[in-house]
Design an enzyme around this catalytic site. Structure first.
Site, PDB file in Angstrom:
ATOM      1  N   ALA B 159       0.820  -1.164   0.053  1.00 31.68           N
ATOM      2  CA  ALA B 159      -0.009  -0.012  -0.079  1.00 31.68           C
ATOM      3  C   ALA B 159       0.943   1.244  -0.081  1.00 31.68           C
ATOM      4  O   ALA B 159       1.663   1.597   1.034  1.00 31.68           O
ATOM      5  CB  ALA B 159      -0.857  -0.045   1.090  1.00 31.68           C
ATOM      6  N   GLN B 368      21.053  15.158 -22.795  1.00 39.16           N
ATOM      7  CA  GLN B 368      20.880  15.404 -24.319  1.00 39.16           C
ATOM      8  C   GLN B 368      21.986  16.479 -24.700  1.00 39.16           C
ATOM      9  O   GLN B 368      22.520  16.243 -25.638  1.00 39.16           O
ATOM     10  CB  GLN B 368      19.545  15.993 -24.482  1.00 39.16           C
ATOM     11  CG  GLN B 368      19.143  15.757 -26.119  1.00 39.16           C
ATOM     12  CD  GLN B 368      19.377  14.395 -26.690  1.00 39.16           C
ATOM     13  OE1 GLN B 368      19.238  13.497 -25.935  1.00 39.16           O
ATOM     14  NE2 GLN B 368      19.633  14.366 -27.874  1.00 39.16           N
ATOM     15  N   GLY B 371      25.458  15.140 -24.603  1.00 41.74           N
ATOM     16  CA  GLY B 371      25.587  14.341 -25.635  1.00 41.74           C
ATOM     17  C   GLY B 371      26.263  13.051 -25.157  1.00 41.74           C
ATOM     18  O   GLY B 371      25.798  12.479 -23.994  1.00 41.74           O
ATOM     19  N   GLY B 372      27.255  12.412 -25.892  1.00 38.64           N
ATOM     20  CA  GLY B 372      27.871  11.038 -25.414  1.00 38.64           C
ATOM     21  C   GLY B 372      28.191  11.261 -23.907  1.00 38.64           C
ATOM     22  O   GLY B 372      28.198  10.403 -22.929  1.00 38.64           O
ATOM     23  N   GLU B 395       6.086  10.892  -1.892  1.00 38.63           N
ATOM     24  CA  GLU B 395       5.319  12.052  -1.587  1.00 38.63           C
ATOM     25  C   GLU B 395       3.933  12.127  -2.156  1.00 38.63           C
ATOM     26  O   GLU B 395       3.401  13.597  -2.572  1.00 38.63           O
ATOM     27  CB  GLU B 395       5.997  13.454  -1.388  1.00 38.63           C
ATOM     28  CG  GLU B 395       6.871  13.630  -0.341  1.00 38.63           C
ATOM     29  CD  GLU B 395       6.546  14.195   0.963  1.00 38.63           C
ATOM     30  OE1 GLU B 395       7.351  14.355   1.896  1.00 38.63           O
ATOM     31  OE2 GLU B 395       5.434  14.926   0.748  1.00 38.63           O
ATOM     32  N   SER B 398       2.920  11.403  -9.033  1.00 39.37           N
ATOM     33  CA  SER B 398       2.247  12.300 -10.150  1.00 39.37           C
ATOM     34  C   SER B 398       0.791  12.069 -10.324  1.00 39.37           C
ATOM     35  O   SER B 398       0.020  13.044 -10.652  1.00 39.37           O
ATOM     36  CB  SER B 398       3.064  12.483 -11.392  1.00 39.37           C
ATOM     37  OG  SER B 398       4.226  13.030 -11.217  1.00 39.37           O
TER      38      SER B 398
END
Lengths: 271, 418
Positions: B159, B368, B371-372, B395, B398
């Site tokens: 729960a 992003q 990048g790598g 908490e 969403s």
């Protein structure tokens, strides 16, 4: 001329020294300073300011001397614009008892020089009668390294600059100060009242704790003006222009010692 | 508009909070966004502390998963913990807003360490709102005297969102209560000195949630309290999360919070105070993501120029900024409502839901931009992605937040004559 005589034996006694600490509000050390487009100075509007790091060290030393019972009362003083109050609140939060703000109107601020500041401090010393004045050795904005020395001269007090250690002398009647000088460390005994300027290795300043920051609001902060102190702020220097240092030119790599000597000869640096 | 329509419930012990919303410092037509001098000092101290004490060690705690005791002790010594505890106990009695300011700063450094430092807020909330003076002195006083931690033990393996479905039982035995059950995902579970525990005190399944549960304060060293192993989580790895078994744990009647049967209301009430700070934690991640991505974009060059000059990259930064500014304002509004003594459920849920989404998107976009390099542990942004995810889960997930928001707005809409 102002002469202040104290019973030297009092230093070791319970009352403790009265210390006056100077704090200057400067552009924060982490900020990338930019020159104004009209080359009259640097940009200060909206730029982060904080207490001069050497002054933080001075404040910390005063608070430590209080904790060691060498000092009884520590007073912070700042000569500057209205915002210097924030700098003084920081000092109060670190453990200083009360503060004095000598407020300089914005128009005169840019032309303020160490000679003016030392005169203002000397006047305050006349009424406050401290046993010891601790200033930062220099401010990180102008790097003048003059105020402490000038103040001592105006008061005709002994000075111990670039202090990396302050302790009672062997007989407890004077202060033993270790100074950082070009040749190494120099230890001198100075009688009080005296002016000491703090160097980097004197101590590591504490954080002000949040409860102390809140309490600092209630500590006394007195305001004064240069007129009240009877000091003339007439500028004695004129800043002609402020410029960025020249952009560093790329060097060149050479393959051998012969090449290096050849290039030095070319530039006329070696015969 | 919704404000006037939503019922305003005075939360217990929050009368003093009203002072905070009556002293704005740059009032323009009734609204101010300026921090007071005290708030600025708090923010500066928290920022300095983060730079000096959290940032240098965050990566190492993320790898080892060790509890950041040295950082906690330092924060405690500076008065940066337990900000909302009342003055009569020796606390600073600061508001939810101030808590948000500090949380955002710490979270910028490491949200795992931030959760550890400010985790006491959730555990202490029930006592602050519903505890007797004796209970507050005993359990909250301890937190002020020493850097001790507490925990909020409600969630169970079966729960989480369904709090009313918890199975831990509390049975009356004379003057005492005996608690049996299993809690899970308890933050500070292994390091807490005491727990707020929610248990079902009425075995009748037909009893409504509002009457069937009781809240208890349980000392860690009570026989039968067994924290499990520290869980190996994706992110916020410096934080200590564990399962806890309660086996015939005897709790005296004086450790009941409020009255028997009041537990559900107490447990839920705590969230109104803590949701805004959790949102602030998410804002801290978003701020860090933007900061790191911006710095990198100014240095890294492709096609002959810093990548910040390519609009595709610059637009990623712009979207991060849009998220950051709005999430922070939503958090501030939620905190402000709480400090004004009003029930802030609607605003708190909006802030938490939005900020957690912003944090996740910003962290992902920061990777992003890198990048790598961003995908690699040598760079700081992959940690932000891992840390951000939990904000959409703990908490109140969403999904639960959206449930709360829709219920609140529909209740408001239905009470207006059309």
């Amino acid at each position: 001329k102002y002469i202040h005589i104290i019973n030297k034996a009092d230093m070791a006694a319970s009352k403790g020294l009265k210390i006056l600490v100077g704090c200057k509000r400067v552009i924060d050390y982490a900020v990338k300073v930019r020159v104004k487009p009209d080359r009259s100075g640097v940009v200060t509007e909206g730029v982060k300011h904080s207490m001069n790091p050497f002054d933080e060290i001075a404040v910390e030393e005063a608070v430590r001397m209080k904790e060691k019972k060498l000092a009884g009362e520590a007073v912070a003083i700042s000569v500057g614009p209205p915002q210097s109050q924030e700098t003084l609140r920081t000092a109060l939060a670190m453990g200083i008892d009360r503060a004095i703000h000598v407020e300089i109107p914005l128009a005169q601020l840019e032309k303020l020089q160490p000679i003016h500041v030392s005169k203002l401090l000397a006047k305050v010393c006349e009424s406050e009668k401290p046993d010891l004045v601790i200033l930062g050795k220099q401010a990180i904005d102008d790097d003048c390294n003059q105020t402490g020395q000038m103040l001592a001269a105006l008061l005709d007090w002994p000075q111990a600059t670039f202090a990396s250690k302050i302790e009672p002398s062997q007989d407890s009647k004077q202060l033993r100060v270790t100074r950082e000088v070009d040749g190494g460390l120099e230890t001198i005994d100075v009688s009080v009242p005296a002016v000491v300027t703090s160097d980097l290795r004197l101590n590591e300043p504490r954080y002000a704790t949040l409860p102390n920051i809140m309490k600092a609001k209630k500590k006394p902060l007195a305001k004064m003006s240069p007129d009240q102190l009877g000091v003339d702020l007439q500028p004695r220097q004129e800043v002609i222009s402020v410029e960025d240092p020249p952009v560093r030119k790329a060097g060149a790599k050479v393959e051998s010692v012969e090449d290096l000597v050849g290039k030095l000869r070319e530039k006329g640096l070696v015969k | 508009m919704l404000n006037g329509v939503l019922k305003s419930v005075q939360l217990v012990g929050s009368a003093s909070r009203a002072r905070l919303c009556s002293a704005p410092t740059e009032l323009v037509g009734g609204i101010s966004f300026k921090l007071s001098e005290e708030q600025q000092s708090l923010q500066e101290l928290a920022r300095k502390f983060t730079a000096d004490e959290i940032l240098p060690v965050a990566a190492q705690y993320d790898v080892s998963g060790e509890y950041p005791w040295p950082v906690i002790r330092k924060a405690h010594s500076l008065g940066l913990m337990n900000l909302s505890l009342p003055k009569w106990l020796g606390g600073l009695e600061l508001g939810v807003f101030d808590e948000c300011l500090a949380t955002e700063e710490f979270s910028f450094g490491c949200s795992g360490i931030q959760t550890a430092i400010l985790g006491n807020g959730l555990g202490a909330s029930p006592l602050l709102m519903f505890g007797t003076k004796e209970q507050q002195k005993e359990y909250l006083g301890r937190l002020i005297d020493e850097p001790l931690m507490c925990a909020y033990a409600v969630t169970e393996p079966g729960a989480g969102s369904d709090v009313a479905g918890i199975k831990t039982t509390a049975v009356r035995k004379g003057d005492d209560w005996v608690i049996n059950g299993q809690k899970m995902w308890i933050t500070n579970g292994g390091v807490a000195n005491w727990y707020f525990v929610l248990a079902r005190s009425d075995p009748d399944p037909k009893t409504p949630a509002g009457k069937a549960f009781t809240g208890f304060v349980v000392d860690r060293d009570t026989p039968g309290v067994n924290p499990g192993r520290k869980e190996d989580n994706l992110g916020q790895r410096a934080s200590d999360t564990r399962g806890i078994t309660f086996e015939d744990v005897v709790v005296p009647a004086k450790n009941v919070l409020g009255t028997p049967g009041m537990g559900f209301k107490i447990a839920m009430g705590a969230f109104d105070k803590t949701r805004a700070p959790v949102g602030a934690g998410a804002v801290g991640i978003a701020k860090r993501a933007l900061h790191e991505a911006t710095q990198y974009a100014m240095q890294r060059k492709t096609m002959g120029v810093p990548i910040a000059q390519h609009q595709a990259v610059a637009f990623l930064l712009a979207d991060m900024a849009i998220g950051l500014e709005t999430a922070r304002l939503a958090v501030w509004r939620a905190a402000y409502e709480a400090d004004c003594g009003r029930r802030n459920t609607y605003y708190a849920s909006v802030a938490k839901a939005f900020a957690s989404d912003v944090a996740n998107k910003s962290a992902s976009d920061a990777v992003q931009v890198f990048g790598g390099n961003g995908y690699n542990k040598e760079y700081p942004v992959e940690k932000l992605m891992r840390d951000a995810k939990i904000f959409q889960i703990y908490e109140g997930t969403s999904q639960i937040q959206r449930l709360i928001i829709s219920r609140e707005l529909l209740a408001a809409a239905m009470s207006v004559k059309s």
